[in-house]
Design an enzyme around this catalytic site. Sequence first.
Site, PDB file in Angstrom:
ATOM      1  N   GLY A  29      53.475  30.118 -31.605  1.00 14.73           N
ATOM      2  CA  GLY A  29      51.738  29.140 -31.082  1.00 14.73           C
ATOM      3  C   GLY A  29      52.585  27.693 -30.736  1.00 14.73           C
ATOM      4  N   ASN A  30      51.457  26.739 -30.618  1.00 13.84           N
ATOM      5  CA  ASN A  30      52.079  25.379 -30.687  1.00 13.84           C
ATOM      6  C   ASN A  30      50.496  24.514 -31.259  1.00 13.84           C
ATOM      7  OD1 ASN A  30      49.253  24.461 -28.687  1.00 13.84           O
ATOM      8  ND2 ASN A  30      50.782  26.665 -27.988  1.00 13.84           N
ATOM      9  N   PRO A  31      51.016  23.174 -31.496  1.00 17.20           N
ATOM     10  CA  PRO A  31      50.296  22.635 -32.451  1.00 17.20           C
ATOM     11  C   PRO A  31      48.871  21.944 -31.776  1.00 17.20           C
ATOM     12  CG  PRO A  31      52.195  21.144 -31.501  1.00 17.20           C
ATOM     13  CD  PRO A  31      52.131  22.315 -31.561  1.00 17.20           C
TER      14      PRO A  31
END
Length: 222
Positions: A29-31
Amino acid sequence: MQKRYLEGKTVLITAGGTREHIDPIRFIGNPSSGKMGYALAQSALNRRANVILVSGPTQLKPPKKIRFISITSAIDMKKAVDSCYEQSDIVICAAAVADYRPENFISNKIKKSEEKLTIQLVKNPDILLELGKKKGCKILVGFAAETKDLLANAKAKLIEKNLDMIVANDVTKEGAGFESDTNIVKIITRDGEVKSLPLLSKRRVATKIFDKIVKAINGLRR
Ligand code: C5P
């Protein structure tokens, strides 16, 4: 008199990050917080548009009176966006879509028995690039989160993806990152105009983006 509102227009927005599951409890994922996309949805609503928000998992509450579609992966997001594209007049892709996903989903939790673990990744579809190929009269807006060569990279994406506008931000700058409430952006339009905005709340950035969009619809140039 110029129209400020988007009555009768349907605005489709993507927001948040996608999650590409490796096994049932782990993902790539990513933030991305989704704050920019949700601010855009609220701003479109304030301008009386019909709003469709396709969002990856976030901590945010979607605005009321919109159509909200919750997704997890890039493939899910593509399906949702494709199903709403025809009816949309303005499409803004603010989501941080994962460029790659694991080739195979492991249906049971991976055990830590091996010293090394290799996960093969395959490329995800570029949702916005595909939309650009069937743009028609729609207004297409993309985002470019960059860590270097901001303008050059953003302009190249605007052309490659056949966009009307791209909103570029240098994510290494303080106050312009994924999770921040603020952003520092440049709005680049198809005619090459670059509008550099100072540090603003994402709500204000959303308003500025819609100012540009309504100007484009009204056939005006700033
Ligand atoms: O190429 P890059 O990922 O930097 O492009 C960013 C723009 O493209 C954003 O508007 C993002 O939402 C969109 N995008 C997409 N599908 C992808 C990757 C990016 O729609 N797989």
